[in-house]
Motif scaffolding. Structure first.
Motif, PDB file in Angstrom:
ATOM      1  N   LYS A  98       0.897  -1.242   0.045  1.00 36.08           N
ATOM      2  CA  LYS A  98      -0.029  -0.018   0.050  1.00 36.08           C
ATOM      3  C   LYS A  98       0.982   1.137   0.340  1.00 36.08           C
ATOM      4  CE  LYS A  98      -3.842   1.996   2.529  1.00 36.08           C
ATOM      5  NZ  LYS A  98      -4.575   1.758   3.709  1.00 36.08           N
ATOM      6  N   ARG A  99       0.640   2.098  -0.939  1.00 35.93           N
ATOM      7  CA  ARG A  99       1.576   3.319  -1.242  1.00 35.93           C
ATOM      8  C   ARG A  99       0.584   4.456  -1.108  1.00 35.93           C
ATOM      9  NH1 ARG A  99       4.344  -0.206  -4.031  1.00 35.93           N
ATOM     10  NH2 ARG A  99       6.616  -0.415  -3.575  1.00 35.93           N
ATOM     11  N   LEU A 100       1.114   5.658  -0.425  1.00 35.56           N
ATOM     12  CA  LEU A 100       0.627   6.959  -0.465  1.00 35.56           C
ATOM     13  C   LEU A 100       0.626   7.549  -1.875  1.00 35.56           C
ATOM     14  CD1 LEU A 100       1.348   8.418   2.949  1.00 35.56           C
ATOM     15  CD2 LEU A 100      -0.713   7.325   2.268  1.00 35.56           C
ATOM     16  N   THR A 101      -0.291   8.442  -2.443  1.00 33.70           N
ATOM     17  CA  THR A 101      -0.399   9.107  -3.693  1.00 33.70           C
ATOM     18  C   THR A 101      -0.711  10.505  -3.309  1.00 33.70           C
ATOM     19  OG1 THR A 101      -2.625   8.677  -4.163  1.00 33.70           O
ATOM     20  CG2 THR A 101      -1.155   7.158  -4.851  1.00 33.70           C
ATOM     21  N   THR A 107      -1.488  20.940 -11.790  1.00 32.89           N
ATOM     22  CA  THR A 107      -0.797  20.464 -13.133  1.00 32.89           C
ATOM     23  C   THR A 107      -1.367  19.032 -13.276  1.00 32.89           C
ATOM     24  OG1 THR A 107       0.768  19.367 -11.352  1.00 32.89           O
ATOM     25  CG2 THR A 107       1.321  21.664 -12.129  1.00 32.89           C
ATOM     26  N   GLY A 108      -2.299  18.440 -12.584  1.00 39.90           N
ATOM     27  CA  GLY A 108      -2.664  16.929 -12.916  1.00 39.90           C
ATOM     28  C   GLY A 108      -1.894  15.949 -12.453  1.00 39.90           C
ATOM     29  N   VAL A 112       3.774   9.189  -6.240  1.00 37.24           N
ATOM     30  CA  VAL A 112       3.605   8.002  -5.485  1.00 37.24           C
ATOM     31  C   VAL A 112       4.550   8.426  -4.450  1.00 37.24           C
ATOM     32  CG1 VAL A 112       3.588   5.679  -5.018  1.00 37.24           C
ATOM     33  CG2 VAL A 112       2.709   6.434  -7.049  1.00 37.24           C
ATOM     34  N   LEU A 113       4.366   8.192  -3.008  1.00 37.50           N
ATOM     35  CA  LEU A 113       5.482   8.193  -2.138  1.00 37.50           C
ATOM     36  C   LEU A 113       6.197   6.978  -2.064  1.00 37.50           C
ATOM     37  CD1 LEU A 113       6.768   9.887   0.106  1.00 37.50           C
ATOM     38  CD2 LEU A 113       5.113   8.628   1.648  1.00 37.50           C
ATOM     39  N   TYR A 114       7.318   6.742  -2.269  1.00 40.87           N
ATOM     40  CA  TYR A 114       8.289   5.690  -2.556  1.00 40.87           C
ATOM     41  C   TYR A 114       9.945   6.139  -1.830  1.00 40.87           C
ATOM     42  CZ  TYR A 114      10.766   1.920  -4.210  1.00 40.87           C
ATOM     43  OH  TYR A 114      11.477   0.585  -4.385  1.00 40.87           O
ATOM     44  N   ASN A 115       9.962   5.301  -0.693  1.00 42.03           N
ATOM     45  CA  ASN A 115      11.174   5.564  -0.104  1.00 42.03           C
ATOM     46  C   ASN A 115      11.403   6.983   0.515  1.00 42.03           C
ATOM     47  OD1 ASN A 115      11.971   3.221  -0.058  1.00 42.03           O
ATOM     48  ND2 ASN A 115      13.530   3.358  -1.721  1.00 42.03           N
ATOM     49  N   ASN A 116      10.156   7.631   0.959  1.00 40.42           N
ATOM     50  CA  ASN A 116      10.195   8.724   1.410  1.00 40.42           C
ATOM     51  C   ASN A 116      10.396  10.030   0.230  1.00 40.42           C
ATOM     52  OD1 ASN A 116       9.736   8.208   4.176  1.00 40.42           O
ATOM     53  ND2 ASN A 116      11.811   8.131   4.838  1.00 40.42           N
ATOM     54  N   GLN A 117      10.116   9.683  -0.920  1.00 40.12           N
ATOM     55  CA  GLN A 117      10.321  10.549  -1.863  1.00 40.12           C
ATOM     56  C   GLN A 117       9.035  10.620  -2.802  1.00 40.12           C
ATOM     57  OE1 GLN A 117      13.631   9.435  -4.269  1.00 40.12           O
ATOM     58  NE2 GLN A 117      15.025  10.778  -3.397  1.00 40.12           N
ATOM     59  N   TRP A 118       8.621  11.725  -3.080  1.00 42.46           N
ATOM     60  CA  TRP A 118       7.487  11.653  -4.194  1.00 42.46           C
ATOM     61  C   TRP A 118       7.797  11.534  -5.624  1.00 42.46           C
ATOM     62  CZ3 TRP A 118       2.831  11.001  -2.107  1.00 42.46           C
ATOM     63  CH2 TRP A 118       2.641  11.480  -1.097  1.00 42.46           C
ATOM     64  N   LEU A 119       7.513  10.379  -6.222  1.00 42.55           N
ATOM     65  CA  LEU A 119       7.910   9.994  -7.546  1.00 42.55           C
ATOM     66  C   LEU A 119       6.719  10.118  -8.372  1.00 42.55           C
ATOM     67  CD1 LEU A 119      10.206   7.208  -6.910  1.00 42.55           C
ATOM     68  CD2 LEU A 119      10.878   9.439  -7.074  1.00 42.55           C
ATOM     69  N   PRO A 120       6.957  10.675  -9.714  1.00 44.08           N
ATOM     70  CA  PRO A 120       5.780  10.745 -10.585  1.00 44.08           C
ATOM     71  C   PRO A 120       5.103   9.333 -10.827  1.00 44.08           C
ATOM     72  CG  PRO A 120       7.584  12.059 -11.500  1.00 44.08           C
ATOM     73  CD  PRO A 120       7.874  11.354 -10.371  1.00 44.08           C
ATOM     74  N   ALA A 121       3.826   9.111 -10.838  1.00 49.51           N
ATOM     75  CA  ALA A 121       3.132   7.802 -10.996  1.00 49.51           C
ATOM     76  C   ALA A 121       3.796   7.326 -12.398  1.00 49.51           C
ATOM     77  CB  ALA A 121       1.874   7.892 -10.929  1.00 49.51           C
ATOM     78  N   GLY A 122       4.016   5.983 -12.483  1.00 46.59           N
ATOM     79  CA  GLY A 122       4.727   5.361 -13.500  1.00 46.59           C
ATOM     80  C   GLY A 122       6.141   5.051 -13.318  1.00 46.59           C
ATOM     81  N   GLY A 123       6.691   5.252 -12.207  1.00 46.86           N
ATOM     82  CA  GLY A 123       7.977   4.717 -11.931  1.00 46.86           C
ATOM     83  C   GLY A 123       8.929   6.039 -11.723  1.00 46.86           C
ATOM     84  N   GLN A 125      12.239   8.492 -12.380  1.00 48.34           N
ATOM     85  CA  GLN A 125      13.805   8.240 -11.874  1.00 48.34           C
ATOM     86  C   GLN A 125      14.037   6.952 -12.532  1.00 48.34           C
ATOM     87  OE1 GLN A 125      14.861   9.434  -8.102  1.00 48.34           O
ATOM     88  NE2 GLN A 125      14.212  11.400  -8.436  1.00 48.34           N
ATOM     89  N   GLY A 126      13.347   6.416 -13.322  1.00 43.80           N
ATOM     90  CA  GLY A 126      13.941   4.939 -13.933  1.00 43.80           C
ATOM     91  C   GLY A 126      13.673   3.655 -12.921  1.00 43.80           C
ATOM     92  N   ALA A 127      13.067   4.079 -11.996  1.00 42.79           N
ATOM     93  CA  ALA A 127      12.406   2.969 -11.110  1.00 42.79           C
ATOM     94  C   ALA A 127      11.254   2.488 -11.391  1.00 42.79           C
ATOM     95  CB  ALA A 127      12.636   3.627  -9.495  1.00 42.79           C
ATOM     96  N   MET A 128      11.111   1.038 -11.133  1.00 41.87           N
ATOM     97  CA  MET A 128       9.684   0.439 -11.026  1.00 41.87           C
ATOM     98  C   MET A 128       9.051   0.292  -9.783  1.00 41.87           C
ATOM     99  SD  MET A 128       8.965  -0.948 -14.373  1.00 41.87           S
ATOM    100  CE  MET A 128       8.133  -2.272 -14.145  1.00 41.87           C
ATOM    101  N   PRO A 129       7.767   0.474  -9.695  1.00 41.23           N
ATOM    102  CA  PRO A 129       7.190   0.268  -8.179  1.00 41.23           C
ATOM    103  C   PRO A 129       7.840  -1.236  -7.802  1.00 41.23           C
ATOM    104  CG  PRO A 129       5.548   0.997  -9.671  1.00 41.23           C
ATOM    105  CD  PRO A 129       6.900   0.909 -10.501  1.00 41.23           C
ATOM    106  N   GLY A 130       8.100  -1.061  -6.306  1.00 40.36           N
ATOM    107  CA  GLY A 130       8.540  -2.311  -5.695  1.00 40.36           C
ATOM    108  C   GLY A 130       9.835  -2.799  -5.982  1.00 40.36           C
ATOM    109  N   GLN A 131      10.761  -1.597  -6.901  1.00 40.20           N
ATOM    110  CA  GLN A 131      12.174  -1.668  -6.846  1.00 40.20           C
ATOM    111  C   GLN A 131      12.805  -0.247  -6.452  1.00 40.20           C
ATOM    112  OE1 GLN A 131      12.846  -2.218 -11.079  1.00 40.20           O
ATOM    113  NE2 GLN A 131      12.771  -4.445 -10.793  1.00 40.20           N
ATOM    114  N   ALA A 132      14.091  -0.468  -5.686  1.00 37.25           N
ATOM    115  CA  ALA A 132      14.706   0.641  -5.221  1.00 37.25           C
ATOM    116  C   ALA A 132      15.235   1.769  -6.603  1.00 37.25           C
ATOM    117  CB  ALA A 132      15.937   0.530  -4.479  1.00 37.25           C
ATOM    118  N   PRO A 133      15.149   3.087  -6.490  1.00 33.15           N
ATOM    119  CA  PRO A 133      15.465   4.134  -7.435  1.00 33.15           C
ATOM    120  C   PRO A 133      17.087   3.498  -7.650  1.00 33.15           C
ATOM    121  CG  PRO A 133      14.210   5.185  -5.849  1.00 33.15           C
ATOM    122  CD  PRO A 133      14.615   3.850  -5.299  1.00 33.15           C
ATOM    123  N   GLY A 134      17.349   3.571  -8.859  1.00 34.53           N
ATOM    124  CA  GLY A 134      18.796   3.608  -9.292  1.00 34.53           C
ATOM    125  C   GLY A 134      19.148   1.878  -8.984  1.00 34.53           C
TER     126      GLY A 134
END
Length: 150
Positions: A98-101, A107-108, A112-123, A125-134
């Motif tokens: 479960k993730r916060l959005t 802007t529309g 998604v909140l991922y590892n205490n960072q807000w990332l645009p939905a869809g990954g 910074q090249g990260a897939m949900p469930g994988q660490a960025p980078g």
């Protein structure tokens, strides 16, 4: 000789003349009232509407540029500034987590909140949900509109 009364007498002819004059005045008065009423109705239909007067009052004192911008906003040709705040929600990803959005209504953009960072939905910074960025796993590339789907 002239008699004081009776048909054909002098008094009857004066009375008939007075009646004819009064009838003529009444007709003129009625025609004048009808013309005035027609003029008032014409002025009402040809004059500015209540909506036009309201718009003139609202834009009174604005510069020409501001009036043009207000007109474009009113016609829907330009967006108006939003006073809405960012909306928050949550969802369960494909990995079962479960993730916060949050979504910015101006802007529309959905993030998604991922590892205490807000990332645009869809990954993002090249990260897939469930994988660490980078981690090296890039988001899958979707086909472009002009390229064939394989």
């Amino acid at each position: 000789m002239w008699g004081p009364s009776g048909p054909g007498s002098f008094g009857a002819s004066i009375g008939a003349g007075i009646n004819a004059g009064l009838d003529s005045l009444n007709d003129q008065s009625q025609r004048r009232q009808a013309r005035q009423l027609a003029a008032m109705r014409y002025a009402q239909t040809m004059g500015p509407t209540a909506e036009m007067r309201n718009w003139a009052q609202m834009t009174q004192g604005l510069s020409n540029e501001d009036k043009i911008k207000a007109t474009k906003v009113r016609l829907g040709l330009e967006g108006r500034a939003s006073g809405a705040g960012i909306g928050f929600g949550d969802f369960v990803g494909a990995d079962g987590i479960k993730r916060l959005t949050r979504q910015n209504p101006q802007t529309g953009v959905l993030e998604v909140l991922y590892n205490n960072q807000w990332l645009p939905a869809g990954g993002g910074q090249g990260a897939m949900p469930g994988q660490a960025p980078g981690s090296g796993a890039a988001a899958p590339q979707l086909p472009q509109m002009d390229s064939p789907v394989v």
